[in-house]
Write a protein that holds these residues in place. Sequence first.
Motif, PDB file in Angstrom:
ATOM      1  N   VAL A  54     -13.673   6.121  12.704  1.00  0.00           N
ATOM      2  CA  VAL A  54     -12.678   5.218  11.763  1.00  0.00           C
ATOM      3  C   VAL A  54     -13.420   5.127  10.823  1.00  0.00           C
ATOM      4  N   SER A  55     -13.254   5.523   9.732  1.00  0.00           N
ATOM      5  CA  SER A  55     -13.985   5.237   8.539  1.00  0.00           C
ATOM      6  C   SER A  55     -12.958   5.170   7.266  1.00  0.00           C
ATOM      7  N   ILE A  56     -13.528   4.248   6.331  1.00  0.00           N
ATOM      8  CA  ILE A  56     -12.564   4.314   5.231  1.00  0.00           C
ATOM      9  C   ILE A  56     -13.351   3.971   3.917  1.00  0.00           C
ATOM     10  N   THR A  57     -12.980   4.474   2.874  1.00  0.00           N
ATOM     11  CA  THR A  57     -13.858   4.207   1.401  1.00  0.00           C
ATOM     12  C   THR A  57     -12.728   3.952   0.354  1.00  0.00           C
ATOM     13  N   PHE A  58     -13.338   2.872  -0.240  1.00  0.00           N
ATOM     14  CA  PHE A  58     -12.683   2.775  -1.785  1.00  0.00           C
ATOM     15  C   PHE A  58     -13.238   3.567  -2.543  1.00  0.00           C
ATOM     16  N   GLU A 113      -6.245   9.882  12.654  1.00  0.00           N
ATOM     17  CA  GLU A 113      -5.257   8.870  11.993  1.00  0.00           C
ATOM     18  C   GLU A 113      -5.725   7.465  12.182  1.00  0.00           C
ATOM     19  N   THR A 204     -10.010 -10.283  -4.551  1.00  0.00           N
ATOM     20  CA  THR A 204     -10.707  -9.346  -3.605  1.00  0.00           C
ATOM     21  C   THR A 204      -9.503  -8.680  -2.575  1.00  0.00           C
ATOM     22  N   PHE A 205      -9.270  -7.424  -2.441  1.00  0.00           N
ATOM     23  CA  PHE A 205      -8.414  -6.952  -1.512  1.00  0.00           C
ATOM     24  C   PHE A 205      -9.345  -6.347  -0.356  1.00  0.00           C
ATOM     25  N   THR A 206      -8.985  -6.399   0.678  1.00  0.00           N
ATOM     26  CA  THR A 206      -9.392  -6.058   1.856  1.00  0.00           C
ATOM     27  C   THR A 206      -8.415  -5.038   2.558  1.00  0.00           C
ATOM     28  N   ALA A 207      -9.080  -3.851   2.757  1.00  0.00           N
ATOM     29  CA  ALA A 207      -8.193  -2.679   3.227  1.00  0.00           C
ATOM     30  C   ALA A 207      -8.858  -2.165   4.681  1.00  0.00           C
ATOM     31  N   THR A 208      -8.026  -2.645   5.771  1.00  0.00           N
ATOM     32  CA  THR A 208      -8.610  -2.565   7.136  1.00  0.00           C
ATOM     33  C   THR A 208      -8.008  -1.224   7.675  1.00  0.00           C
ATOM     34  N   ALA A 209      -8.897  -0.396   8.363  1.00  0.00           N
ATOM     35  CA  ALA A 209      -8.533   0.865   9.112  1.00  0.00           C
ATOM     36  C   ALA A 209      -8.729   0.737  10.623  1.00  0.00           C
ATOM     37  N   SER A 210      -7.588   0.764  11.261  1.00  0.00           N
ATOM     38  CA  SER A 210      -7.751   0.617  12.766  1.00  0.00           C
ATOM     39  C   SER A 210      -7.397   1.866  13.426  1.00  0.00           C
ATOM     40  N   GLY A 211      -8.266   2.012  14.599  1.00  0.00           N
ATOM     41  CA  GLY A 211      -8.126   3.196  15.149  1.00  0.00           C
ATOM     42  C   GLY A 211      -8.628   2.866  16.589  1.00  0.00           C
TER      43      GLY A 211
END
Lengths: 211, 407
Positions: A54-58, A113, A204-211
């Motif tokens: 589970v990995s997310i990038t701005f 996903e 600050t906007f925190t985008a959280t990816a959950s998997g």
Amino acid sequence: MDITNRSLALLLVAAIVVSLGSTIFSLNRMSELGFTGRAPTDTGIANITINTSVSITFKNDTIDFGRGYSNDTTGGVDYCPFDTNGTDPTATPCAGFNSSLLPFVIRNDGNDEVSLSLQSDTAAATFLGGTSPAFQLIFVDNDTGTCNGSVERHFDDSGTWVAINTSEWLVCDEMGFVAANDALQLHLRVSVPDNANPGSRDATFTATASG
Amino acid sequence: MSVRPVGIVLFCSALFVISLLVLSSFPAASASAGISLPPKEKRTFIFTPGMVYEGNWHVNGAERLESYLGGDLAPYATLDDPAQNTSSRTLHFRLVLPDELPPGEHALYVGVVESRPDSAVGGRAAAQGGIWVVSLYPGPFVKASLGVVDVAEGSPANATLRLESYSQVEMREVHARLAVYNSTNDLVVEGGTRRINLPSREKTTLSTLLATEDLPAGEYRVVGQILNVQPNLTVEARFRVGTFTLWLKSHSTELVAGKINPFSFMVLSNWNGPIVDVYGDVRLLDAAGTSPTGSFVPFGKLPLTAYLDLTAVDPDGIPAEGMPATGTIAVHYRSPDGVVSSVEFPINVTVMPYGPDELSEKPPVEEAGSMFDSLVILYLALAFLVLLNLFLLFRPRRRKEREDGSG
């Protein structure tokens, strides 16, 4: 009694033949002898578990609205609206703010996903102040089909842009991970009233990816 | 002893520091957080009292990642993070389930989030993995939600009932009675779903059409009573019956003579679908302006702005209390069948000789970056150090050369 060299050689050959023969015989009968050290089968097993990543990038993690103000040109409150979706602060009453702003781009870098949620630490009243300021967002696909073709844009009665608050909300419950379908754009829009509170503000906007 | 090696070392050190500062003065281009964990099917369990689940999950991404536990099972878990607020590392956690959990799905989230940026409008990434525990009730137990889609006048409304079994047994003859109430709480329509048998742990949806064809436009409330389940459940939803009408909600009420004025107005749609190619023509006195084109989402609002050129209106001819003026806004749109139509609204505006704050001073725009801010001073100091170092590097050689020449 003397033994000739030839006799010794024959005895040696005979010993070798008997030894080899008994060895071959024993090996052929080994499986019928019950408990031995010989392995009955020779199956090899290879095992692998592919972990979930589970990995997310701005890709773009900063938006600089610049320094400016909304000029008062009429009797009422004047607003300077501009955004990262093509509306520049070039027209009256905007003064000083940056143009050609780029949106945040959020990409799923994992191998599965994920469910994507977003939370802001501020809202319009705190971020801008003044009379009826607007601080809004909208999500759009950066890659077609990133959210199974339907990004939740959080429409409400105000139209395509939605007011930012400090609650966490679901952006997309199945964000894709294939390279061509794995990125969303987060656009921001501000409408600065001419009586907005002067000073520097952060959000600050925190985008959280959950998997 | 020659001082040249010392000078080279100092010179290289200074260059390195300068390079480091130059690089660090640019904002970070991206931010990321990641976590590696077992596949989802190995993280989903049926509740067992006292069950223990432990894991070592690797995290990576930004330079400073803060770990956390979340979800309603977090009070039953402990997290062992060897290096909080660093980058790549392995987290160890341990979940010990209690003796009882309410029926339903429960979750523990183990994740990392980037440290909050120091300033600016910025984004930060967070990644988390879940452990899900499904608790089943020995008797019948279901969770439900209801949704009803907005419709146009004369159409039936589609109601969808979603059912999730958290029971160890099959539930039989499950169905729902639906009642529709208007804004004054009068029962206007009744309906129901078909009957189904709902096996343990199954999730399903039941759809039905509500006879809303005769309802006028407006907002309605649907109450669904789910039968043959435990506990007795009531769910609610709201929907709207739309009609293809637009109306003007608000508009600018004061304009200033002798200037080009922005004229803002808000148009509302009472249609349950999108409306595209919407724009407005504003006419007032001898001025006219056209707004940009926008579109409506279902039952949406559309703010539009046109500019009216009142430079031909002499402010000296306007009384101090203003001059009333009437005009029109013609809103053009493309109807659902593709026909371009328009609707016209009258407007009443007061034209003022000048704005009340016209003579007030505006706050000056802050100058962009002082010449002698801290970073520039730091660069100058480092440049001085480099020059000093170069001087120290070459000065002994010249003295030595002079000594050699005299000798």
